[in-house]
Scaffold this motif. Sequence first.
Motif, PDB file in Angstrom:
ATOM      1  N   MET A  45       0.922  -1.164  -0.012  1.00  0.00           N
ATOM      2  CA  MET A  45       0.133   0.249  -0.172  1.00  0.00           C
ATOM      3  C   MET A  45       0.752   1.270   0.043  1.00  0.00           C
ATOM      4  O   MET A  45       0.527   2.209  -0.798  1.00  0.00           O
ATOM      5  N   LEU A  46       2.112   1.155   0.738  1.00  0.00           N
ATOM      6  CA  LEU A  46       2.803   2.435   0.714  1.00  0.00           C
ATOM      7  C   LEU A  46       3.509   2.885  -0.407  1.00  0.00           C
ATOM      8  O   LEU A  46       3.333   3.925  -1.048  1.00  0.00           O
ATOM      9  N   PRO A  47       4.096   1.639  -1.180  1.00  0.00           N
ATOM     10  CA  PRO A  47       4.739   2.197  -2.562  1.00  0.00           C
ATOM     11  C   PRO A  47       3.539   2.557  -3.491  1.00  0.00           C
ATOM     12  O   PRO A  47       3.797   3.347  -4.250  1.00  0.00           O
ATOM     13  N   ALA A  48       2.414   1.995  -3.397  1.00  0.00           N
ATOM     14  CA  ALA A  48       1.266   2.327  -4.446  1.00  0.00           C
ATOM     15  C   ALA A  48       0.858   3.887  -4.007  1.00  0.00           C
ATOM     16  O   ALA A  48       0.698   4.733  -5.088  1.00  0.00           O
ATOM     17  N   LEU A  49       0.914   4.141  -2.964  1.00  0.00           N
ATOM     18  CA  LEU A  49       0.465   5.627  -2.595  1.00  0.00           C
ATOM     19  C   LEU A  49       1.679   6.625  -2.935  1.00  0.00           C
ATOM     20  O   LEU A  49       1.606   7.754  -3.587  1.00  0.00           O
ATOM     21  N   LEU A  50       3.002   6.050  -2.756  1.00  0.00           N
ATOM     22  CA  LEU A  50       3.963   6.963  -3.145  1.00  0.00           C
ATOM     23  C   LEU A  50       4.030   7.081  -4.783  1.00  0.00           C
ATOM     24  O   LEU A  50       4.521   8.112  -5.136  1.00  0.00           O
ATOM     25  N   PHE A  51       3.429   6.097  -5.359  1.00  0.00           N
ATOM     26  CA  PHE A  51       3.492   6.111  -6.924  1.00  0.00           C
ATOM     27  C   PHE A  51       2.413   7.184  -7.341  1.00  0.00           C
ATOM     28  O   PHE A  51       2.834   8.025  -8.105  1.00  0.00           O
ATOM     29  N   PHE A  52       1.373   7.193  -6.499  1.00  0.00           N
ATOM     30  CA  PHE A  52       0.275   8.131  -7.077  1.00  0.00           C
ATOM     31  C   PHE A  52       0.738   9.464  -6.676  1.00  0.00           C
ATOM     32  O   PHE A  52       0.552  10.539  -7.602  1.00  0.00           O
ATOM     33  N   VAL A  53       1.447   9.791  -5.494  1.00  0.00           N
ATOM     34  CA  VAL A  53       1.764  11.127  -5.150  1.00  0.00           C
ATOM     35  C   VAL A  53       2.802  11.586  -6.114  1.00  0.00           C
ATOM     36  O   VAL A  53       2.655  12.736  -6.438  1.00  0.00           O
ATOM     37  N   ALA A  54       3.697  10.893  -6.502  1.00  0.00           N
ATOM     38  CA  ALA A  54       4.750  11.214  -7.553  1.00  0.00           C
ATOM     39  C   ALA A  54       4.295  11.311  -8.808  1.00  0.00           C
ATOM     40  O   ALA A  54       4.464  12.532  -9.397  1.00  0.00           O
ATOM     41  N   LEU A  55       3.325  10.600  -9.231  1.00  0.00           N
ATOM     42  CA  LEU A  55       2.360  10.905 -10.484  1.00  0.00           C
ATOM     43  C   LEU A  55       1.782  12.141 -10.478  1.00  0.00           C
ATOM     44  O   LEU A  55       2.033  12.884 -11.651  1.00  0.00           O
ATOM     45  N   ALA A  56       0.777  12.482  -9.470  1.00  0.00           N
ATOM     46  CA  ALA A  56       0.514  13.740  -9.200  1.00  0.00           C
ATOM     47  C   ALA A  56       1.199  14.986  -9.072  1.00  0.00           C
ATOM     48  O   ALA A  56       0.939  15.910  -9.752  1.00  0.00           O
ATOM     49  N   PHE A  57       2.529  14.844  -8.571  1.00  0.00           N
ATOM     50  CA  PHE A  57       3.488  15.718  -8.527  1.00  0.00           C
ATOM     51  C   PHE A  57       3.888  16.109 -10.167  1.00  0.00           C
ATOM     52  O   PHE A  57       3.940  17.426 -10.475  1.00  0.00           O
ATOM     53  N   ALA A  58       4.312  15.095 -10.672  1.00  0.00           N
ATOM     54  CA  ALA A  58       4.729  15.149 -12.231  1.00  0.00           C
ATOM     55  C   ALA A  58       3.779  15.891 -13.078  1.00  0.00           C
ATOM     56  O   ALA A  58       4.019  16.713 -13.888  1.00  0.00           O
ATOM     57  N   THR A  59       2.706  15.295 -13.079  1.00  0.00           N
ATOM     58  CA  THR A  59       1.773  15.604 -14.113  1.00  0.00           C
ATOM     59  C   THR A  59       0.763  16.735 -13.847  1.00  0.00           C
ATOM     60  O   THR A  59       0.364  17.471 -14.681  1.00  0.00           O
ATOM     61  N   ILE A  60       0.570  17.179 -12.522  1.00  0.00           N
ATOM     62  CA  ILE A  60      -0.087  18.397 -12.139  1.00  0.00           C
ATOM     63  C   ILE A  60       0.635  19.412 -11.182  1.00  0.00           C
ATOM     64  O   ILE A  60       0.537  20.600 -11.208  1.00  0.00           O
ATOM     65  N   GLY A  61       1.278  18.770 -10.410  1.00  0.00           N
ATOM     66  CA  GLY A  61       1.932  19.715  -9.394  1.00  0.00           C
ATOM     67  C   GLY A  61       3.032  20.591 -10.000  1.00  0.00           C
ATOM     68  O   GLY A  61       3.078  21.898  -9.652  1.00  0.00           O
ATOM     69  N   VAL A  62       3.944  20.078 -11.105  1.00  0.00           N
ATOM     70  CA  VAL A  62       4.831  20.773 -11.667  1.00  0.00           C
ATOM     71  C   VAL A  62       4.243  21.975 -12.503  1.00  0.00           C
ATOM     72  O   VAL A  62       4.516  23.324 -12.296  1.00  0.00           O
TER      73      VAL A  62
END
Length: 531
Positions: free
Chosen positions: A279-296
């Motif tokens: 679960m933790l790697p899956a959450l980190l994956f979504f957080v990193a994805l949201a950072f790259a696609t929306i956050g930046v």
Amino acid sequence: MHRLILGAALRRRRQGLRRAPALLLACATVGALLVLLPLAVTVLEATGVAGSEAVSLLWRPLVGELLLNTIGLVFASVVVTSVVGVTCAWLVERTDLPGRRAFAVLAAVPLAIPPFITSYAWVSLSSNLQDFTGALLVVGSAYMPLVYLPVAAALRGMDPAIEESGRVLGLGPWRCFIRLVMPQLRPALLGGMLLVALNVLVEFGAFALLRYRTFTTQLYAQYRTGLAGPSSALLATVLILLCLLCLALELKVRGGSTYASLTRGARRSPSRYHLGWTMLPALLFFVALAFATIGVPLGMIVFWLTQHNSAATSAAGVSWPLLLQATAGSLSLALAGAALTLLLALPLGFLSVRYPGRAATVLERIAYLGQGVPGIVVALALVTLAINLLQPLYQSAPLLVVAYAILFLPLALVSVRAAFTQAQSRLEDAGRVLGLGPFAVARRIVLPLAAPGLGAAGALVFVAIVTELTTTLLLSPIGTQTLATQVWADTTTLAFAAAAPYAATMVALSLISTWILARRFGRSAGIIPVG
């Protein structure tokens, strides 16, 4: 039983013999001919090159480099978006991941951010991204939802009994996914992959800001240096062939691979996998994805909004009157373009639904060809046509609106066709029996019934035109500013702070329009999935 079969055969016979009114056929033909116009101009210009000269022009190291860059990036982006999109869809639809609804929305939001805005954000963050890696990062971020959305929809509609049977027979999660789920996802996944390939092929603004050479950037460079002509037409023809190949594959996949359940009954939710320690790697994956696609993208826009102009490489100032003028220019062009596109799509959609036949099929397929024609090819063809034959229309607003209609006619046609399909033809027949003429039937019965779908079509085209760059850049009248062209002008001179207000306004318009579209029309028209 025999009477039922005979009745059905007679109905099909009557429908086959039903002839379309001449006026409707003529109006539908106008839209199809407009789509063929840039293709005909480009091919005609390319055929003006002699055979040996054409071989020497195409057999240059430059063309080889463009092919390598374009095809390599298409292949890499398809692989990356497929892996990320399928992973997101499976985690959201089949696991007990906390915050699934929020992650489902976050995975779809990048589709509302134009790729050249994502490119602006990454370039202003680091100039070291102006290479293949940067281009892959930008298009992967922008086009990942094209895979995620259809795959998630396919998972949502899949019969959970298939997976449950696999588990009962002893299949683990991975073997169940590979052997039972993936074959069911194949049409949605391949359709999404081909859409990604098509969009990467026609992308221009993102690659131009990244200084990454593809066919589209080379065509624009030749236009700017005054070298547009037969050699550009040859390059455009190669690009058109690549796009049409993707379009043909997409149509084949979408039309030839279907799956249906033979059982009836109420739909039920599938049992979800327990992620456990993953679960933790899956959450980190979504957080990193949201950072790259929306956050930046959004973060860099906010950052440059708060910076003084001198913080950017070029210290150009923000002009607030120009911002208002550019916003008004984008909105007025988008409204005019959406109105004309809808006007052209109405007779085509009505003809294909109410009078199916060979003529309707041919005209509809011609209209869908516009999906495979890059914007820069349409713009260059209309420039050639205006300079040689229609001089008063060169760099005029009407010509730009026509270009929008050519580009976005397929987008409107999908929704218009669905709207007319849902409107029952028996009510039109009842109106005619009661003495209403054709125009009265259209005004009082057909249009009110199809209004939600037609509204969705207009809204989709409006959002697409507000964020359009390539055609606007080449065809907009002198002195006309839009949000997209102002972002382009300031970003190419590295005036990132000056570009930020235009980028923020455009992203806000796109996000608000998309949200309204999803809330107002998404559920009824089935166009945008609502989480």
